[in-house]
Enzyme design. Structure first.
Site, PDB file in Angstrom:
ATOM      1  N   LEU A   7       0.843  -1.195   0.000  1.00 35.41           N
ATOM      2  CA  LEU A   7       0.000   0.000   0.000  1.00 35.41           C
ATOM      3  C   LEU A   7       0.879   1.245   0.000  1.00 35.41           C
ATOM      4  O   LEU A   7       1.607   1.498   0.967  1.00 35.41           O
ATOM      5  CB  LEU A   7      -0.916   0.012   1.230  1.00 35.41           C
ATOM      6  CG  LEU A   7      -1.758  -1.249   1.462  1.00 35.41           C
ATOM      7  CD1 LEU A   7      -2.748  -1.024   2.601  1.00 35.41           C
ATOM      8  CD2 LEU A   7      -2.515  -1.637   0.187  1.00 35.41           C
ATOM      9  N   GLY A  10      -1.008   6.597  -0.198  1.00 35.69           N
ATOM     10  CA  GLY A  10      -1.290   7.717   0.706  1.00 35.69           C
ATOM     11  C   GLY A  10      -0.348   8.892   0.481  1.00 35.69           C
ATOM     12  O   GLY A  10       0.722   8.750  -0.118  1.00 35.69           O
ATOM     13  N   ARG A  14       1.392  13.767   7.478  1.00 36.54           N
ATOM     14  CA  ARG A  14       2.175  14.137   8.670  1.00 36.54           C
ATOM     15  C   ARG A  14       3.656  14.390   8.360  1.00 36.54           C
ATOM     16  O   ARG A  14       4.393  14.871   9.198  1.00 36.54           O
ATOM     17  CB  ARG A  14       2.023  13.039   9.738  1.00 36.54           C
ATOM     18  CG  ARG A  14       0.619  12.974  10.321  1.00 36.54           C
ATOM     19  CD  ARG A  14       0.335  11.667  11.050  1.00 36.54           C
ATOM     20  NE  ARG A  14      -0.094  10.604  10.148  1.00 36.54           N
ATOM     21  CZ  ARG A  14      -0.472   9.380  10.536  1.00 36.54           C
ATOM     22  NH1 ARG A  14      -0.464   9.068  11.823  1.00 36.54           N
ATOM     23  NH2 ARG A  14      -0.854   8.483   9.651  1.00 36.54           N
ATOM     24  N   GLY A  78      -8.636   5.424   2.148  1.00 34.63           N
ATOM     25  CA  GLY A  78      -8.222   4.579   3.264  1.00 34.63           C
ATOM     26  C   GLY A  78      -7.655   3.241   2.831  1.00 34.63           C
ATOM     27  O   GLY A  78      -7.762   2.838   1.664  1.00 34.63           O
ATOM     28  N   ASP A 103       4.965   2.084   4.402  1.00 31.67           N
ATOM     29  CA  ASP A 103       5.734   2.951   5.305  1.00 31.67           C
ATOM     30  C   ASP A 103       6.293   2.178   6.509  1.00 31.67           C
ATOM     31  O   ASP A 103       6.546   2.761   7.557  1.00 31.67           O
ATOM     32  CB  ASP A 103       4.866   4.132   5.781  1.00 31.67           C
ATOM     33  CG  ASP A 103       3.654   3.697   6.591  1.00 31.67           C
ATOM     34  OD1 ASP A 103       3.382   2.483   6.648  1.00 31.67           O
ATOM     35  OD2 ASP A 103       2.977   4.576   7.164  1.00 31.67           O
ATOM     36  N   GLY A 140      -2.852   1.294  15.605  1.00 35.57           N
ATOM     37  CA  GLY A 140      -4.126   0.653  15.907  1.00 35.57           C
ATOM     38  C   GLY A 140      -3.913  -0.369  17.027  1.00 35.57           C
ATOM     39  O   GLY A 140      -2.891  -1.038  17.061  1.00 35.57           O
ATOM     40  N   ASN A 170      -1.147  -3.154  16.080  1.00 37.22           N
ATOM     41  CA  ASN A 170      -1.165  -3.733  14.735  1.00 37.22           C
ATOM     42  C   ASN A 170      -0.021  -3.127  13.930  1.00 37.22           C
ATOM     43  O   ASN A 170       0.101  -1.915  13.824  1.00 37.22           O
ATOM     44  CB  ASN A 170      -2.519  -3.382  14.084  1.00 37.22           C
ATOM     45  CG  ASN A 170      -2.508  -3.580  12.576  1.00 37.22           C
ATOM     46  OD1 ASN A 170      -1.813  -4.458  12.062  1.00 37.22           O
ATOM     47  ND2 ASN A 170      -3.287  -2.756  11.868  1.00 37.22           N
ATOM     48  N   ASN A 373      54.802  15.415 -12.271  1.00 37.70           N
ATOM     49  CA  ASN A 373      54.559  16.424 -11.245  1.00 37.70           C
ATOM     50  C   ASN A 373      53.773  17.571 -11.870  1.00 37.70           C
ATOM     51  O   ASN A 373      54.240  18.219 -12.792  1.00 37.70           O
ATOM     52  CB  ASN A 373      55.882  16.942 -10.684  1.00 37.70           C
ATOM     53  CG  ASN A 373      55.613  17.779  -9.454  1.00 37.70           C
ATOM     54  OD1 ASN A 373      55.266  17.266  -8.397  1.00 37.70           O
ATOM     55  ND2 ASN A 373      55.712  19.088  -9.617  1.00 37.70           N
ATOM     56  N   ALA A 376      51.634  23.729  -9.076  1.00 34.95           N
ATOM     57  CA  ALA A 376      50.496  24.404  -8.433  1.00 34.95           C
ATOM     58  C   ALA A 376      49.723  25.234  -9.445  1.00 34.95           C
ATOM     59  O   ALA A 376      50.318  25.942 -10.257  1.00 34.95           O
ATOM     60  CB  ALA A 376      51.022  25.303  -7.318  1.00 34.95           C
TER      61      ALA A 376
HETATM   62  C1  UD1 Z   1      -2.158   1.861   9.746  1.00 36.65           C
HETATM   63  C2  UD1 Z   1      -3.201   0.954  10.407  1.00 36.65           C
HETATM   64  C3  UD1 Z   1      -2.881   0.852  11.899  1.00 36.65           C
HETATM   65  C4  UD1 Z   1      -1.482   0.321  12.107  1.00 36.65           C
HETATM   66  C5  UD1 Z   1      -0.461   1.157  11.328  1.00 36.65           C
HETATM   67  C6  UD1 Z   1       0.891   0.454  11.355  1.00 36.65           C
HETATM   68  C7  UD1 Z   1      -5.254   1.343   9.115  1.00 36.65           C
HETATM   69  C8  UD1 Z   1      -6.603   1.942   9.118  1.00 36.65           C
HETATM   70  N1  UD1 Z   1      -4.522   1.526  10.216  1.00 36.65           N
HETATM   71  O1  UD1 Z   1      -2.327   3.155  10.310  1.00 36.65           O
HETATM   72  O2  UD1 Z   1      -3.825  -0.003  12.533  1.00 36.65           O
HETATM   73  O3  UD1 Z   1      -1.162   0.310  13.473  1.00 36.65           O
HETATM   74  O4  UD1 Z   1      -0.851   1.323   9.959  1.00 36.65           O
HETATM   75  O5  UD1 Z   1       1.894   1.238  10.806  1.00 36.65           O
HETATM   76  O6  UD1 Z   1      -4.880   0.670   8.163  1.00 36.65           O
HETATM   77  N2  UD1 Z   1      -2.508   4.037   2.060  1.00 36.65           N
HETATM   78  C9  UD1 Z   1      -3.039   3.801   0.804  1.00 36.65           C
HETATM   79  N3  UD1 Z   1      -4.268   4.319   0.507  1.00 36.65           N
HETATM   80  C10 UD1 Z   1      -4.976   5.051   1.396  1.00 36.65           C
HETATM   81  C11 UD1 Z   1      -4.430   5.288   2.685  1.00 36.65           C
HETATM   82  C12 UD1 Z   1      -3.195   4.757   2.974  1.00 36.65           C
HETATM   83  O7  UD1 Z   1      -2.420   3.129  -0.028  1.00 36.65           O
HETATM   84  O8  UD1 Z   1      -6.080   5.487   1.034  1.00 36.65           O
HETATM   85  C13 UD1 Z   1      -1.165   3.490   2.372  1.00 36.65           C
HETATM   86  C14 UD1 Z   1      -0.181   4.555   2.798  1.00 36.65           C
HETATM   87  O9  UD1 Z   1       0.550   5.041   1.676  1.00 36.65           O
HETATM   88  C15 UD1 Z   1       0.719   3.820   3.782  1.00 36.65           C
HETATM   89  C16 UD1 Z   1      -0.160   2.722   4.326  1.00 36.65           C
HETATM   90  O10 UD1 Z   1      -1.278   2.618   3.478  1.00 36.65           O
HETATM   91  O11 UD1 Z   1       1.848   3.229   3.146  1.00 36.65           O
HETATM   92  C17 UD1 Z   1      -0.641   3.002   5.762  1.00 36.65           C
HETATM   93  O12 UD1 Z   1      -1.346   4.225   5.795  1.00 36.65           O
HETATM   94  P1  UD1 Z   1      -1.252   5.239   7.014  1.00 36.65           P
HETATM   95  O13 UD1 Z   1      -2.170   6.361   6.733  1.00 36.65           O
HETATM   96  O14 UD1 Z   1       0.138   5.554   7.336  1.00 36.65           O
HETATM   97  O15 UD1 Z   1      -1.883   4.339   8.173  1.00 36.65           O
HETATM   98  P2  UD1 Z   1      -1.655   4.507   9.750  1.00 36.65           P
HETATM   99  O16 UD1 Z   1      -2.456   5.643  10.253  1.00 36.65           O
HETATM  100  O17 UD1 Z   1      -0.210   4.482  10.062  1.00 36.65           O
HETATM  101 CA    CA Z   2       1.578   4.608   8.882  1.00 33.73          CA
END
Ligand code: UD1
Ligand code: CA
Length: 446
Positions: A7, A10, A14, A78, A103, A140, A170, A373, A376
């Site tokens: 995934l 995102g 932050r 999400g 990430d 989470g 998680n 050599n 300079a």
């Molecule tokens: C997520 C988990 C959380 C866990 C944490 C671990 C969810 C809802 N929560 O939270 O339980 O403890 O990771 O690090 O999954 N992404 C997409 N599409 C989207 C949103 C996100 O591909 O629409 C990708 C982001 O690029 C990222 C990953 O999913 O690589 C996680 O997204 P992020 O928003 O960082 O989730 P967390 O809030 O860290």
């Molecule tokens: Ca994350």
């Protein structure tokens, strides 16, 4: 059958960055590249990457991974919504779907193997990585029943104060039975604080959800902000330096130095403060580097001394000394027992054995023999505004201070060039050449 989905759609709000979060780098490698590397040995049948925010930039950065299949998530609603985008690609697929957050970059391949093995053996619908953290902030929280089955994962922002005290988190790495997951994927709802579809909500919808605890909390560290990024960098650097110290490399002040994972060292190497190695570097026995060197994709043979210098895509022979304040640029090859001194820049040049370029020179697009050599301030004038030309200097020649050699030019062997000369034609072996206007001396009137 094994499918892997990463995934990476995102934005990484932050991070406060123009760059998508997964393209930020740790010890010279992007987060997403690191996540991908730990899946290579699992021999998946397919590897999918969900992209969305700045999708093209993310895709372009992964060009060297030929087997990837990109899935566009637009808009980014999400992590659960990201998984829904896989449905067309996984039509008819039977087997495990391993989902990784883009990430979480320090994950190890062995851990993924153990996760998959445990998942299959326990015939679970889903098994995900978890950890007990002293400080679970941002993750989470995982809730289980007495039998150990996971009942639900609640995101921190949706937890009650009491739920937030749970330190079991998680890690965002899941092994699903794809058929069971695909049956419930359209049941996800966005009734949460972010109005998003959460992958974590699939847990309570599946029959048998298990978690698999990792021992080292760093391995599953998620990066959401630059503070966490720097913590991971620090972790990698500390591990790398400890490894090399145990193999015979001294760091005078380890905290001020950084290494890349692709760097190799011989023994009895001394690294002085503020020295940084990037890319693929090979540093031979007895080298003494720093203070203040940046070395990138270069090879230093044995007993090389380098102080306060940049060495980039170059090869340096045994017992050669570089700096202080030298700049060795790409495609330079400096042979053994030579000396490149202060304020000297070398580019795309071969420098023979025992040749000295001690002070204030530019040597570019040149081939220098041995025992030369360079006086300079000698400059090879290699550029006419349009094209670059080569300079050749044969063995045992000397250039006087402030010589300018206008390329293309060949200086023979045993040549001596007088100080201040601008030479623009070839000079035969064993000659002395001076090109200088006569001094005009007049007595001043009182
Ligand atoms: C997520 C988990 C959380 C866990 C944490 C671990 C969810 C809802 N929560 O939270 O339980 O403890 O990771 O690090 O999954 N992404 C997409 N599409 C989207 C949103 C996100 O591909 O629409 C990708 C982001 O690029 C990222 C990953 O999913 O690589 C996680 O997204 P992020 O928003 O960082 O989730 P967390 O809030 O860290
Ligand atoms: Ca994350």
């Amino acid at each position: 059958m094994l499918a892997i989905a990463i995934l990476a759609a995102g934005k990484g709000t932050r991070m406060n960055s123009k760059l998508p979060k997964v393209l930020h780098s740790l010890a010279g490698k992007s987060l997403i590249d690191r996540v991908l590397s730990c899946t290579q040995g699992l021999k998946p049948n397919l590897r999918l990457v969900v992209v969305g925010h700045q999708a093209k930039l993310v895709e372009d950065s992964l060009k060297n991974h030929k087997d990837l299949d990109f899935v566009l998530q637009q808009p980014q609603n999400g992590t659960g919504h990201a998984i829904q985008q896989l449905i067309p690609k996984l039509k008819g697929f039977k087997g495990e779907l391993l989902v990784l957050n883009g990430d979480v970059p320090l994950l190890k391949e062995e851990t993924l193997c153990s996760l998959i093995k445990f998942h299959k053996e326990s015939k679970a619908s889903v098994t995900f990585l978890s950890a007990s953290l002293d400080s679970p902030i941002g993750y989470g929280r995982v809730f289980t029943d007495e039998s150990g089955l996971v009942k639900e994962i609640i995101e921190e922002r949706d937890c009650t104060n009491a739920q937030r005290k749970n330190t079991l988190i998680n890690a965002g790495i899941y092994c699903f039975d794809w058929q069971q997951l695909s049956d419930i994927l359209n049941l996800l709802s966005n009734q949460n604080s972010q109005n998003e579809l959460y992958i974590t909500d699939t847990i309570s919808l599946l029959k048998k959800a298990l978690h698999f605890k990792v021992d080292n909390p760093f391995e599953i560290k998620g990066i959401n902000d630059r503070f966490q990024l720097s913590e991971c960098e620090h972790y990698i650097q500390k591990k790398l330096k400890s490894l090399w110290m145990s193999k015979g490399v001294s760091f005078v002040d380890p905290i001020s130095c950084s290494l890349s994972e692709d760097s190799n060292f011989g023994t009895d190497v001394i690294i002085e403060p503020q020295t940084h190695l990037r890319g693929k570097c090979n540093i031979g026995n007895g080298c003494h580097i720093g203070p203040g060197c940046i070395i990138t994709n270069s090879t230093l043979a044995e007993n090389v001394l380098a102080i306060h210098s940049f060495i980039n895509e170059a090869t340096i022979g045994n017992n050669t000394s570089i700096g202080p304040f030298a700049h060795i640029r790409p495609e330079s090859n400096i042979s053994k027992n030579s000396k490149i001194g202060n304020f000297v820049e070398i580019k795309k040049s071969f420098i023979g054995e025992k040749t000295k370029i001690n002070h204030l020179s530019y040597v570019g697009d040149s081939t220098l023999g041995k025992n030369i050599n360079i006086g300079a301030g000698t400059i090879t004038a290699n550029f006419d505004g349009k094209n670059k030309y080569r300079t050749i200097i044969d063995d045992f020649s000397k250039t006087g201070a402030n010589s300018v050699l206008v390329a293309p030019i060949k200086i023979g062997s045993h040549v001596t060039i007088g100080a201040g000369s601008t030479i623009s034609k070839d000079i035969p072996d064993k000659s002395l050449v001076v090109e200088r206007s006569k001094a005009m001396i007049r007595t001043k009137a009182d």
